[in-house]
Design a protein around this motif. Sequence first.
Motif: not given
Length: 327
Positions: A128-151
Motif C-alpha cells: 500500500x502506498x500509505x505504508x510504502x513510499x516508492x520513488x522511481x529513479x530514471x536517467x540515461x546510462x551513466x547519468x549517475x543514478x547509482x551514485x545519487x541513490x547511495x547519498x
Amino acid sequence: MSVAAAAAGRQVWRQLARNNTGTSAAIRRTISSLPKSHSQFRPTSLPAFTTTTTTTTSKAVPRLSQSQYRSYSSGGSSGDGTKVKFWPFVVVLAAGTGGWVLLINRQKNMPPNPKQTASSTKPTPAFSPSEVTVLFVLGGPGAGKGTQCANLVTDFSFHHLSAGDLLRAEQDRPGSQYGQLIQDCIKNGAIVPMEVTVALLENAMADAIKKSGSRKARFLIDGFPRKMDQAFQFEKVVCPAKLVLFFDCPEQVMEGRLLERGKTSGRADDNAESIRKRFRTFVETSMPVVEYYEKEGKVIKVDATPGPKEVYEDVKRKLVGKLGENF
Ligand code: UDP
Ligand code: MG
C-alpha cells in the motif's frame, strides 16, 4: 397450406442453423482471444464443444432420407400429394431449436473473458502506498543514478533497489531459467521482459520489509521503469509510485563516464557498442516513461551534468521541497 407450412419450417430451420453457426463462431473467437497467461480460464475440451455444434447444425439434414426430406419440402413430391408428414419438420425444428438453446446456455456458462472483466478482477498492489513510499529513479546510462541513490540512502533511510543489479544477480544465479535471456538483453542494451524484472523487484521489496521488521518503508527503484509496460505493471501489482527522480544528462557526458567506468566495472555493457545501443533504447523506450510521469506532475528533474556533490545538493533541495522532511 401444408406446403406453405413446410416451406416456412425450412426457412425457420435455416435461420436457426445460421444463428447457431454465428453463435458458435463468436464463442470460438472468444476462446481463442483468451491470453495464454490466463490458460486456467481456457476450456480444455474445445473440440468436443465444436463437434456438438457441427452435429446439431449440419448433420441433422443429411441424416433425413430423401423421401422424408421431400415430404416437408414439397407437398407434390410426397407421392400422391395427399398426405404430408409433419414429424420430420418437427424433428428438424426441435433439433435446431435445441441446439440453439444449448449453445446459448453454454455461452452463459463460459468462463469469464479476462479482457472483458479486467476491472472486476483487477489485482490489488502488493504494497500500500500509505505504508510504502516508492520513488522511481530514471536517467540515461551513466547519468549517475547509482551514485545519487547511495547519498539518498544515507540521508533518508531508503532501501535502494537497482533493477540492473537485480537482473545481473539473477543472471548469475545457478539454475536460473532466465540467465541467458538476461545476459543477451544486457549486452544488447535491450529490455528484459517486464515479468522477470517486476517479479525480482517485488521479491526484493518483500525481503527488505521482512528484514526491517516494519511495514513502513521507502524504496528507490533505480533504473526502472525503462518501458511503459513495466510502469503500468509495477504500479498495478506491486505499488503505485510517489515520484520519479529524473537525472538529465547529455549523451556525450554519459558516454565519457561509462567508458571510464568500463575500465574497472567488468560490466558486459560498458563498451562503446553496447553503450550506443543503450542510448538508443533510452531515447526510444525510456524517455516516453519520463514524459508520461511528467504529464502526471510526478517528475523531479535534476541536471546531472555537474559533479556528484553539486547534483546531490539539487536532488536533496528539490526532494524536500516537494515532499517535506518527513515524507
Ligand atoms: N535492464 C532491464 N530492465 C530494467 C533495468 C535494466 O532490462 O528494468 C537491463 C538493460 O539491458 C540495461 C541493463 O539492464 O541496459 C543495465 O541496467 P543498469 O540500470 O544497471 O544500467 P545503468 O543505467 O545503471 O547504467
Ligand atoms: Mg546503475
